[in-house]
Scaffold this motif. Structure first.
Motif, short mmCIF file in Angstrom:
data_model
loop_
_atom_site.label_atom_id
_atom_site.label_comp_id
_atom_site.label_asym_id
_atom_site.label_seq_id
_atom_site.Cartn_x
_atom_site.Cartn_y
_atom_site.Cartn_z
N ILE A 5 66.32 23.82 52.05
CA ILE A 5 66.62 24.45 50.74
C ILE A 5 66.89 23.38 49.69
CG2 ILE A 5 68.19 25.97 49.49
CD1 ILE A 5 66.37 27.40 51.48
N LEU A 6 67.66 22.36 50.06
CA LEU A 6 67.92 21.26 49.12
C LEU A 6 66.63 20.56 48.71
CD1 LEU A 6 71.16 19.50 50.47
CD2 LEU A 6 70.87 20.51 48.21
N LEU A 7 65.75 20.37 49.69
CA LEU A 7 64.48 19.70 49.40
C LEU A 7 63.62 20.54 48.45
CD1 LEU A 7 62.55 17.36 49.90
CD2 LEU A 7 61.69 18.56 51.93
N GLN A 8 63.59 21.85 48.68
CA GLN A 8 62.83 22.73 47.80
C GLN A 8 63.36 22.65 46.36
OE1 GLN A 8 63.29 26.49 49.79
NE2 GLN A 8 61.53 26.16 51.15
N ALA A 9 64.69 22.63 46.22
CA ALA A 9 65.30 22.53 44.89
C ALA A 9 64.98 21.18 44.26
CB ALA A 9 66.81 22.73 45.00
N ALA A 10 65.04 20.11 45.07
CA ALA A 10 64.79 18.76 44.55
C ALA A 10 63.33 18.60 44.10
CB ALA A 10 65.12 17.73 45.64
N VAL A 11 62.40 19.16 44.88
CA VAL A 11 60.98 19.07 44.52
C VAL A 11 60.72 19.83 43.22
CG1 VAL A 11 58.65 19.77 45.20
CG2 VAL A 11 60.16 18.68 46.87
N LEU A 12 61.31 21.01 43.09
CA LEU A 12 61.15 21.80 41.85
C LEU A 12 61.74 21.05 40.66
CD1 LEU A 12 60.11 24.55 40.86
CD2 LEU A 12 62.44 25.44 41.16
N TRP A 13 62.88 20.42 40.86
CA TRP A 13 63.53 19.62 39.81
C TRP A 13 62.64 18.44 39.42
CZ3 TRP A 13 68.86 16.76 40.61
CH2 TRP A 13 69.35 16.32 39.36
N LEU A 27 66.34 4.90 40.19
CA LEU A 27 65.68 6.12 40.63
C LEU A 27 66.12 7.29 39.76
CD1 LEU A 27 66.07 6.00 44.54
CD2 LEU A 27 64.09 5.30 43.19
N THR A 28 65.23 8.25 39.60
CA THR A 28 65.61 9.46 38.87
C THR A 28 66.47 10.33 39.79
OG1 THR A 28 63.66 10.67 39.62
CG2 THR A 28 63.46 9.40 37.55
N LEU A 29 67.27 11.20 39.19
CA LEU A 29 68.13 12.09 39.99
C LEU A 29 67.31 12.98 40.94
CD1 LEU A 29 70.78 13.11 37.29
CD2 LEU A 29 71.23 11.85 39.40
N PRO A 30 66.19 13.58 40.48
CA PRO A 30 65.41 14.42 41.41
C PRO A 30 64.88 13.64 42.62
CG PRO A 30 64.76 14.85 39.15
CD PRO A 30 65.66 13.65 39.12
N LEU A 31 64.39 12.42 42.40
CA LEU A 31 63.86 11.63 43.51
C LEU A 31 64.98 11.26 44.47
CD1 LEU A 31 61.58 10.22 44.94
CD2 LEU A 31 61.87 8.25 43.41
N LYS A 52 59.41 18.21 39.68
CA LYS A 52 58.18 18.63 39.01
C LYS A 52 58.41 19.24 37.63
CE LYS A 52 55.35 19.41 43.13
NZ LYS A 52 54.58 20.40 43.93
N THR A 53 59.50 19.99 37.45
CA THR A 53 59.74 20.71 36.20
C THR A 53 60.78 20.06 35.30
OG1 THR A 53 61.46 22.13 37.16
CG2 THR A 53 59.17 22.86 37.37
N GLY A 54 61.63 19.22 35.90
CA GLY A 54 62.70 18.61 35.11
C GLY A 54 63.91 19.51 34.96
N HIS A 55 63.94 20.64 35.66
CA HIS A 55 65.06 21.59 35.54
C HIS A 55 65.63 21.90 36.93
CE1 HIS A 55 64.13 22.28 31.32
NE2 HIS A 55 62.86 22.50 31.67
N LEU A 56 66.95 22.03 36.98
CA LEU A 56 67.65 22.37 38.22
C LEU A 56 68.51 23.59 37.96
CD1 LEU A 56 68.33 21.61 41.19
CD2 LEU A 56 70.25 20.27 40.29
N SER A 57 68.17 24.70 38.60
CA SER A 57 68.90 25.95 38.41
C SER A 57 69.88 26.14 39.56
CB SER A 57 67.93 27.13 38.35
OG SER A 57 68.63 28.35 38.30
#
Length: 525
Positions: free
Chosen positions: A161-169, A111-115, A171-176
């Motif tokens: 909040i974690l889910l929002q960050a994970a979904v953004l990661w 699995l990818t880290l975002p998933l 879709k974009t490949g970036h985690l801020s």
């Protein structure tokens, strides 16, 4: 029309489940609700009557009012006392679980880290209602019970909040990290402040109205029950945590309820009854909906079930990993005792909020095999988190005096009390019709009246047999009130020297007599 049909079907299922639970004592009521939800989903005609799961409506109209009512039952001083534990479970534990879970899951599965983070985030929120189900009839350690309650009230925001960050990661490949921390603080703190401000303003307005000639109690109660829905919608519109907002609002109203008990006692009694009814109805509905959703997931994703078993292994690993992390946190970070650490670990029960977060991914564009995998994994986590502690708590926790035990004792004391009241009435020289009517009313306190008795009384009302003259009506009311006084004196004698915990069943019956006496005084029949 679908929403009306769905609501009617769910509420009718709840009513049936509660009736069934009265006869099947060995199975907790919420499990019966869950089972009936599963059965409905398996019957095509019945399943078609109920709409598909809508995560947004579910959060607004069920979860928000439930969390509000839970918050309203919690003293704000308890939150201050447990603030360190709240931060630990809602933030530190969530972050530890996310980090360890990320690397464990991705190292075992491809699995990818975002998933992986999406899966972990969705299984972050715990469910106080589900916890009450799995520990029913068992006594949790006091500290553990308080911490688990606080965790379930506040960690939903962490999962969102974690889910929002994970979904953004994803879709974009970036985690801020900086942005995510800022978003979390803004969402949580902003939601808490907004919820408290709105709740305080609403409370002052309601209290002001209650003290004027413009007061209408039923309008007041409508405003009260609409408050969590309005607060949740406003918070989410402002991109703040609606969950934290409604919980914080509930804490504000806790003080109001305890300090206005006697200003409008009749209204307050109705308000307490209505609050308990709505909370129980929503709690039961959650499990019917949960059963429906789980059953539909397995029915609608049959192909994903048979393609491979990764969803099953992933769900098991996520749950076991959660147990281990929670135990280590409780034992070595929070410095709990062995039994506290074990019960805290098992007490992380997941339920409807977890499923709602999973379904919320539909609006984020998730579909196909990825969405199937997420749904199935989280379903396994929910099922395991309920089944495992249900079994384990039977062996590691002591039984407590549950509602059935209290009701059994109350039933016996109620019988003895009514005998005293009837003996008093039978000793009086009064009109036979009045005596018969009063004794029927007293027997009705213990349901010792048959359908035949009821129909006889009903015909008596309709043919004016029990429509008394002015003197008889006064006599009936006075004798009924005197009989209630005899019953209260009997209960008071039973209370003499008894500890508060032991006397709970007597106080239950005592309150029933007081309500009955108030109805006799009003005499609106």
């Amino acid at each position: 029309m679908n929403i009306y049909l769905s609501t009617t079907a769910i509420f009718l299922t709840v009513a049936i489940a509660n009736l069934v639970a009265k006869y099947i004592k060995v199975i907790p009521k919420t499990y019966i609700n869950l089972l009936l939800g599963i059965i409905i989903a398996c019957v095509p005609m019945m399943n078609s009557m109920i709409m598909q799961f809508d995560s947004e409506s579910f959060m607004v109209f069920i979860i928000a009012p439930l969390l509000f009512l839970d918050g309203q039952k919690t003293r704000s001083i308890m939150v201050r006392q447990k603030f360190k534990d709240i931060l630990g479970t809602a933030i530190l534990l969530a972050l530890i679980s996310a980090v360890i879970g990320l690397f464990t899951v991705t190292s075992v599965f491809s699995l990818t880290l975002p998933l992986a983070l999406i899966l972990i985030s969705i299984s972050t929120p715990t469910d106080a209602t589900a916890l009450d189900t799995v520990r029913e009839g068992r006594k949790l350690p006091g500290r553990t019970e308080a911490v688990l309650k606080m965790e379930s009230l506040f960690n939903d925001a962490s999962g969102i909040i974690l889910l929002q960050a994970a979904v953004l990661w994803y879709k974009t490949g970036h985690l801020s990290y900086t942005k995510n921390i800022y978003d979390f603080l803004l969402s949580a703190v902003g939601g808490a402040v907004l919820g408290m401000i709105i709740a305080f303003v609403v409370m002052i307005i309601r209290q002001k109205i209650m003290r004027t000639r413009w007061n209408v109690n039923y309008s007041n109660i409508v405003i009260y029950f609409l408050t969590p829905i309005i607060i949740y919608l406003i918070s989410e519109k402002l991109e703040l945590s609606g969950i934290i907002a409604v919980v914080s609002a509930g804490l504000i109203f806790n003080g109001e309820v305890s300090r206005t008990r006697f200003s409008t006692p009749r209204f307050q009694n109705f308000f307490n009854t209505a609050s308990d009814f709505i909370a129980d109805l929503l709690n039961s509905s959650v499990f019917v909906i949960l059963g429906l959703a789980i059953s539909r997931i397995f029915i609608e994703h049959k192909s994903a079930l048979t393609d491979n078993l990764d969803w099953l292994y992933l769900g098991i690993i996520l749950y076991v990993l959660s147990l281990i992390i929670r135990y280590v946190y409780a034992k070595f970070i929070a410095r709990n005792s062995q039994i506290e650490a074990v019960t805290f670990s098992l007490g992380g029960v997941h339920g409807a909020v977890t499923l709602a977060l999973a379904f919320s991914l539909v609006s984020q564009g998730f579909s196909g095999k990825i969405f199937d995998l997420i749904l199935l994994v989280e379903t396994v986590v929910i099922i395991l988190s309920m089944i495992v502690p249900t079994i384990a708590f039977k062996f590691i926790l002591d039984p407590v005096l549950d509602e059935d035990d209290i009701e059994l004792k109350a039933k016996q004391i109620r019988r003895d009390m009514v005998r005293v009241g009837i003996a008093y009435v039978e000793s009086l020289e009064i009109s036979p019709a009045v005596k018969e009517s009063v004794i029927f009313d007293l027997n009705d306190q213990i349901q010792q009246t048959t359908i035949k008795d009821f129909l006889s009384q009903w015909r008596g009302i309709n043919n004016k047999r029990y429509i008394f003259t002015g003197f008889q009506a006064v006599e009936e009311r006075q004798i009924l009130m005197s009989a209630f006084e005899e019953e209260r004196n009997f209960l008071y004698d039973q209370l003499d020297g008894m500890a508060l915990e032991e006397a709970q069943h007597i106080y239950t019956v005592y309150s029933e007599v007081l309500v009955s006496e108030s109805m006799a005084v009003e005499n609106k029949a």
